[in-house]
Motif scaffolding. Structure first.
Motif, mmCIF file in Angstrom:
data_model
loop_
_atom_site.group_PDB
_atom_site.id
_atom_site.type_symbol
_atom_site.label_atom_id
_atom_site.label_comp_id
_atom_site.label_asym_id
_atom_site.label_seq_id
_atom_site.Cartn_x
_atom_site.Cartn_y
_atom_site.Cartn_z
ATOM 1 N N PRO A 1 35.661 -51.294 -151.390
ATOM 2 C CA PRO A 1 34.534 -50.461 -151.816
ATOM 3 C C PRO A 1 34.662 -49.935 -153.243
ATOM 4 N N PHE A 2 35.676 -50.351 -153.995
ATOM 5 C CA PHE A 2 35.943 -49.759 -155.299
ATOM 6 C C PHE A 2 35.067 -50.381 -156.388
ATOM 7 N N ALA A 3 34.613 -49.536 -157.301
ATOM 8 C CA ALA A 3 33.783 -50.003 -158.407
ATOM 9 C C ALA A 3 34.606 -50.882 -159.341
ATOM 10 N N PRO A 4 33.952 -51.839 -160.000
ATOM 11 C CA PRO A 4 34.681 -52.683 -160.956
ATOM 12 C C PRO A 4 35.325 -51.835 -162.055
ATOM 13 N N GLY A 5 36.569 -52.170 -162.374
ATOM 14 C CA GLY A 5 37.259 -51.492 -163.461
ATOM 15 C C GLY A 5 37.533 -50.026 -163.212
ATOM 16 N N SER A 6 37.749 -49.628 -161.952
ATOM 17 C CA SER A 6 37.919 -48.204 -161.635
ATOM 18 C C SER A 6 39.361 -47.797 -161.347
ATOM 19 N N LEU A 7 40.252 -48.749 -161.117
ATOM 20 C CA LEU A 7 41.612 -48.433 -160.694
ATOM 21 C C LEU A 7 42.634 -48.843 -161.743
ATOM 22 N N ASP A 8 43.728 -48.098 -161.802
ATOM 23 C CA ASP A 8 44.814 -48.432 -162.721
ATOM 24 C C ASP A 8 45.933 -49.210 -162.027
ATOM 25 N N LEU A 9 46.075 -49.000 -160.722
ATOM 26 C CA LEU A 9 47.154 -49.630 -159.972
ATOM 27 C C LEU A 9 46.700 -49.880 -158.546
ATOM 28 N N LEU B 1 42.577 -64.797 -148.503
ATOM 29 C CA LEU B 1 43.516 -64.119 -149.389
ATOM 30 C C LEU B 1 43.127 -64.281 -150.860
ATOM 31 N N PRO B 2 42.762 -65.489 -151.322
ATOM 32 C CA PRO B 2 42.318 -65.601 -152.724
ATOM 33 C C PRO B 2 41.126 -64.702 -153.029
ATOM 34 N N GLY B 3 40.186 -64.605 -152.088
ATOM 35 C CA GLY B 3 39.026 -63.750 -152.299
ATOM 36 C C GLY B 3 39.407 -62.283 -152.362
ATOM 37 N N ALA B 4 40.360 -61.862 -151.511
ATOM 38 C CA ALA B 4 40.825 -60.470 -151.556
ATOM 39 C C ALA B 4 41.495 -60.166 -152.888
ATOM 40 N N LEU B 5 42.258 -61.121 -153.414
ATOM 41 C CA LEU B 5 42.916 -60.928 -154.707
ATOM 42 C C LEU B 5 41.894 -60.831 -155.842
ATOM 43 N N VAL B 6 40.838 -61.609 -155.758
ATOM 44 C CA VAL B 6 39.768 -61.521 -156.761
ATOM 45 C C VAL B 6 39.140 -60.130 -156.733
ATOM 46 N N GLN B 7 38.881 -59.600 -155.540
ATOM 47 C CA GLN B 7 38.305 -58.252 -155.437
ATOM 48 C C GLN B 7 39.242 -57.199 -156.027
ATOM 49 N N ILE B 8 40.526 -57.351 -155.790
ATOM 50 C CA ILE B 8 41.503 -56.403 -156.350
ATOM 51 C C ILE B 8 41.491 -56.475 -157.864
ATOM 52 N N ARG B 9 41.486 -57.677 -158.397
ATOM 53 C CA ARG B 9 41.487 -57.836 -159.860
ATOM 54 C C ARG B 9 40.230 -57.238 -160.471
ATOM 55 N N ARG B 10 39.102 -57.404 -159.835
ATOM 56 C CA ARG B 10 37.854 -56.830 -160.353
ATOM 57 C C ARG B 10 37.875 -55.307 -160.306
ATOM 58 N N ALA B 11 38.536 -54.741 -159.301
ATOM 59 C CA ALA B 11 38.586 -53.278 -159.165
ATOM 60 C C ALA B 11 39.522 -52.640 -160.182
ATOM 61 N N LEU B 12 40.417 -53.423 -160.759
ATOM 62 C CA LEU B 12 41.368 -52.884 -161.729
ATOM 63 C C LEU B 12 40.746 -52.767 -163.115
ATOM 64 N N LYS B 13 41.146 -51.734 -163.835
ATOM 65 C CA LYS B 13 40.783 -51.635 -165.245
ATOM 66 C C LYS B 13 41.501 -52.726 -166.028
ATOM 67 N N PRO B 14 40.998 -53.092 -167.211
ATOM 68 C CA PRO B 14 41.756 -54.016 -168.047
ATOM 69 C C PRO B 14 43.184 -53.512 -168.246
#
Length: 304
Positions: free
Chosen positions: A104-112, A125-138
């Motif tokens: 549920p996290f917004a894109p670029g909202s998390l640091d870790l 699993l690849p799809g879950a990793l994509v979602q995690i990467r999108r939720a992380l800030k640059p």
């Protein structure tokens, strides 16, 4: 694009986690091992993470170990998240019930984002990793640990042989796991930069195979395959599987069980990160850098 195959019954997985919550601490030794390793890695990274998520927090092992570490001073808010509400009860701090397959996290909202021994139950699993990467800030960091392909190989073989002997065929009763050699590639395909993965293979000794099944139940790690056999593990089948297990995998004092923990690290891409050099861009010949004399071999393509 076709949907990924449905490997796991996620509703049943949540129910098994709910059931395991009360006694989870009695069998969390693998979670502790993975979380200790993850905290140690964080201690070597000299930067701050204002907003972090522990994905698949279970009994709060990662948060508890992080609180004892110097790295805690560099982690701001830590949200504990889990598929099971029962796993999150009774603790203070931000907690969130979620499905790792639909973050549920917004894109670029998390640091870790840290995740210990939870993501191997996702259907994609690849799809879950994509979602995690999108939720992380640059330049945000992902630290993940999940079970690898050698996990429970002894139990898998014993059940397969027993069921084949007694019923003339066998279905899957142990979950498939990712291959450790593919982990860094999974992160790279999900868009992570600087992916790194390594494998920790753990041999656990049990007095009897039944004790292993008890631990798996306490961990919430029992079979939730969508196409699992509908024939129950009756006493006759289990007794024969235990006999085979003891015959093939005996050690002093009992039997052993293998658990393979894959730990993967990746960063959300950022322009400041180190980039690989382009082919042919080196400023010095390898022979000069190593202070050795280069010898050309006839027929090696040097023109001689």
């Amino acid at each position: 694009m076709s949907a990924p195959p449905l490997l796991f019954d996620r509703t049943l997985h949540r129910q098994r986690l709910d059931r395991a919550a009360a006694a989870y601490a009695e069998a969390d030794f693998l979670k502790v091992r993975a979380a200790e390793d993850m905290v140690e890695r964080l201690e070597t990274i000299m930067r701050s993470f204002a907003l972090a998520v522990d994905l698949g927090a279970r009994g709060g092992t990662f948060a508890r170990l992080l609180a004892r570490s110097p790295a805690r001073e560099r982690v701001g808010t830590l949200i504990e998240a889990d598929l099971s509400a029962a796993m999150l009860r009774g603790r203070e701090g931000p907690r969130l019930v979620l499905d790792e397959e639909r973050l549920p996290f917004a894109p670029g909202s998390l640091d870790l984002v840290a995740s210990t021994l939870a993501l191997h139950w996702t259907n994609d699993l690849p799809g879950a990793l994509v979602q995690i990467r999108r939720a992380l800030k640059p330049d945000g960091l992902f630290l993940g640990a999940f079970f690898g392909g050698a996990t429970l190989t002894e139990l898998r073989q014993s059940l397969l042989q027993a069921e084949t002997e007694l019923h003339g065929g066998a279905g899957p009763r142990v979950s498939p796991f990712a291959d450790g050699s593919d982990a860094a590639g999974l992160l790279q395909r999900a868009g992570f930069a600087l992916p790194v993965a390594d494998v920790d293979r753990v041999k656990v000794t049990y007095a009897h195979p039944f004790r292993l099944l008890q631990d798996l139940r306490r961990m919430g790690e029992t079979n939730v395959l969508a196409d699992r056999p509908r024939r129950p593990l009756d006493r006759r089948l289990l007794a024969r599987a235990f006999e085979i297990y003891a015959e093939r995998f005996a050690v002093d004092g009992g039997v052993h069980a293998t658990f393979e923990i894959i730990t993967a690290t990746g960063w959300a891409p950022h322009e400041s990160q180190q980039k690989p050099l382009k082919p042919g861009s080196a400023k010095m010949r390898l022979a000069d850098a190593l202070s050795v004399r280069e010898v050309r071999v006839p027929g090696s393509g040097t023109g001689e």
